[in-house]
Enzyme design. Sequence first.
Site, PDB file in Angstrom:
ATOM      1  N   ASP A  73       1.295 -55.549 -40.052  1.00 54.35           N
ATOM      2  CA  ASP A  73       1.917 -55.038 -41.266  1.00 54.35           C
ATOM      3  C   ASP A  73       1.515 -53.609 -41.596  1.00 54.35           C
ATOM      4  OD1 ASP A  73      -0.739 -55.818 -41.863  1.00 54.35           O
ATOM      5  OD2 ASP A  73      -0.021 -57.686 -42.734  1.00 54.35           O
ATOM      6  N   GLY A  74       0.231 -53.281 -41.434  1.00 51.85           N
ATOM      7  CA  GLY A  74      -0.246 -51.944 -41.783  1.00 51.85           C
ATOM      8  C   GLY A  74       0.242 -50.858 -40.856  1.00 51.85           C
TER       9      GLY A  74
ATOM     10  N   LEU B  12       3.080 -46.699 -28.330  1.00 53.01           N
ATOM     11  CA  LEU B  12       2.482 -46.995 -29.631  1.00 53.01           C
ATOM     12  C   LEU B  12       2.990 -45.985 -30.650  1.00 53.01           C
ATOM     13  CD1 LEU B  12      -1.207 -47.758 -28.572  1.00 53.01           C
ATOM     14  CD2 LEU B  12       0.767 -49.287 -28.636  1.00 53.01           C
ATOM     15  N   ALA B  13       4.240 -46.147 -31.042  1.00 53.04           N
ATOM     16  CA  ALA B  13       4.883 -45.192 -31.946  1.00 53.04           C
ATOM     17  C   ALA B  13       5.954 -45.937 -32.744  1.00 53.04           C
ATOM     18  CB  ALA B  13       5.501 -44.040 -31.162  1.00 53.04           C
ATOM     19  N   GLU B  14       5.578 -46.407 -33.930  1.00 54.91           N
ATOM     20  CA  GLU B  14       6.492 -47.230 -34.716  1.00 54.91           C
ATOM     21  C   GLU B  14       7.748 -46.464 -35.113  1.00 54.91           C
ATOM     22  OE1 GLU B  14       2.784 -49.191 -34.416  1.00 54.91           O
ATOM     23  OE2 GLU B  14       3.206 -47.147 -35.152  1.00 54.91           O
TER      24      GLU B  14
ATOM     25  N   HIS C 277      -4.792 -54.031 -40.825  1.00 55.54           N
ATOM     26  CA  HIS C 277      -4.238 -55.193 -40.138  1.00 55.54           C
ATOM     27  C   HIS C 277      -3.901 -56.330 -41.101  1.00 55.54           C
ATOM     28  CE1 HIS C 277      -5.949 -52.941 -36.816  1.00 55.54           C
ATOM     29  NE2 HIS C 277      -5.352 -53.753 -35.954  1.00 55.54           N
TER      30      HIS C 277
ATOM     31  N   GLN D 223       3.614 -54.513 -34.830  1.00 57.07           N
ATOM     32  CA  GLN D 223       2.514 -55.352 -34.368  1.00 57.07           C
ATOM     33  C   GLN D 223       1.690 -55.942 -35.513  1.00 57.07           C
ATOM     34  OE1 GLN D 223      -0.879 -53.737 -31.837  1.00 57.07           O
ATOM     35  NE2 GLN D 223       0.441 -54.655 -30.274  1.00 57.07           N
TER      36      GLN D 223
ATOM     37  N   TYR E  51       3.921 -48.230 -41.734  1.00 54.23           N
ATOM     38  CA  TYR E  51       4.083 -47.026 -42.546  1.00 54.23           C
ATOM     39  C   TYR E  51       4.531 -45.799 -41.753  1.00 54.23           C
ATOM     40  CZ  TYR E  51       1.748 -50.086 -45.835  1.00 54.23           C
ATOM     41  OH  TYR E  51       1.427 -51.165 -46.628  1.00 54.23           O
ATOM     42  N   PRO E  52       4.126 -45.588 -40.502  1.00 56.30           N
ATOM     43  CA  PRO E  52       4.692 -44.468 -39.749  1.00 56.30           C
ATOM     44  C   PRO E  52       6.200 -44.576 -39.542  1.00 56.30           C
ATOM     45  CG  PRO E  52       2.656 -45.199 -38.728  1.00 56.30           C
ATOM     46  CD  PRO E  52       3.001 -46.217 -39.762  1.00 56.30           C
TER      47      PRO E  52
END
Length: 344
Positions: free
Chosen positions: A98-99, A72-74, A143, A96, A102-103
Site C-alpha cells: 500500500d505505501g 520497481l517504478a509504480e 508497508h 506490491q 504514492y509514486p
Amino acid sequence: MTATLAAPRTFPIAPKTLPLGKALNAGLRRAMDEDPKVILLGEDIGKLGGVFRITEGLQKDFGPNRVIDTPLAESGIIGMAVGLAIRGYRPVCEIQFDGFIYPAFDQIVSQVAKLHYRTSGNVKMPITIRVPYGGGIGAVEHHSESPEGYFAQTAGLRVVSCSNAADANTMIRQAIASDDPVLFFEPKRRYWQKGEVDVTASLDDAYPLHKARVVRAGTDATIVAYGPLVTTALQAADIAAEEGHSIEIIDLRSLSPLDMDTISASVRKTGRLVVTHEAATFLGIGAEVAARVQEQCFYSLEAPVLRVCGFSTPYPPAKLEAHFLPDADRILDAVDRALAFGQT
C-alpha cells in the site's frame, strides 16, 4: 504487444474452502482464461508470484507477455497500463504494498481518473489496480497504510475492498470486466482467512460489485465496516450477543460509490450506527457515511453516529499495532455508548 494465448481450460468443482489470497488467484486466472486482453503488471509478480503469492503460477501458464514483471517504478506501471488500456487491453496492476502507491498517485488521479471524461467518453480506462492494504502483519515503515480515502475522493475512480474469500474471487473478476478504472483494496492480514468459494460461478448472477451486504442481521445497532475490519466487527457482534444485544453488520464492499440505500435501511431499523475502519478518523470513509446518514436518517437516529478508526498518526511500529488498530473491545465500547445514549 503480442499476447501469448493459453489453451482454454475447464474449471474443476470449487474446493470447499480457499484462503482469500488463493481465491484472488483463482479469480485472476478465470479472467485471463476468458479474455486474452487481460494482462497483469507488477513487481515480482511473474516467477515469484508476488510478495503474497497472489499471482503464483500465472506467468507459467499464460507466459511473460501476459504476466509482466516490471521495474520497481509504480508510476511506470500505471503509465504502461494507461497505454495498454488505450490500445484495448484490460491491464491489472499490482502495487506490491500500500505505501508504494504514492509514486503512482499523479498518474492515477491526473490520468487514469480523468481520461474518460477528458475525451467525452471516447477513451475508456478498464484498469484494475490491486493494492494490499492495512496493518496487522507487523510490517516495517511504508508497508502498512490505509490510503483508500485519497482515491475514494477522486471523481472518475471506483474504489472497492473485499473482506472474504468468496467476494475476493467474484469482485476481482467484476473489477477487471468494468470499463471504468477500479482501485481494488485487498486486506493483506486476511489473505490466509479461509471461506467457501465457487470458482465456477458466472458473473451474470453475481452480487453487484457496488452494493453493500448485510452479513449479520440485528435490531439494536448497526456496525458498518469494510475490508479487514468486517471480521473484527463480526467478532464484536458475537460478544454483544452474549450480553443480549442484537447487532447488525454491514460489509460496505464499495467505498466509491457508496451504497447508501443498504446503510440507511439498516439505520432506520436499528436507530444507532457505529462505523469502523483502519484508516484515520479525520476525513475518513466513516466521516462521509456519518454525514449522509445524518442527512437521510435524522429522525430515525436514537444516538449520534460514532466512529472507531485508526488514530491520526502514521502507522506505528509492529509492537504498537495492537494499540493502533481498532479491535473488538474498541468497537464494543462505541456500541455500548450508542446503546446508552439518552437513557437515564
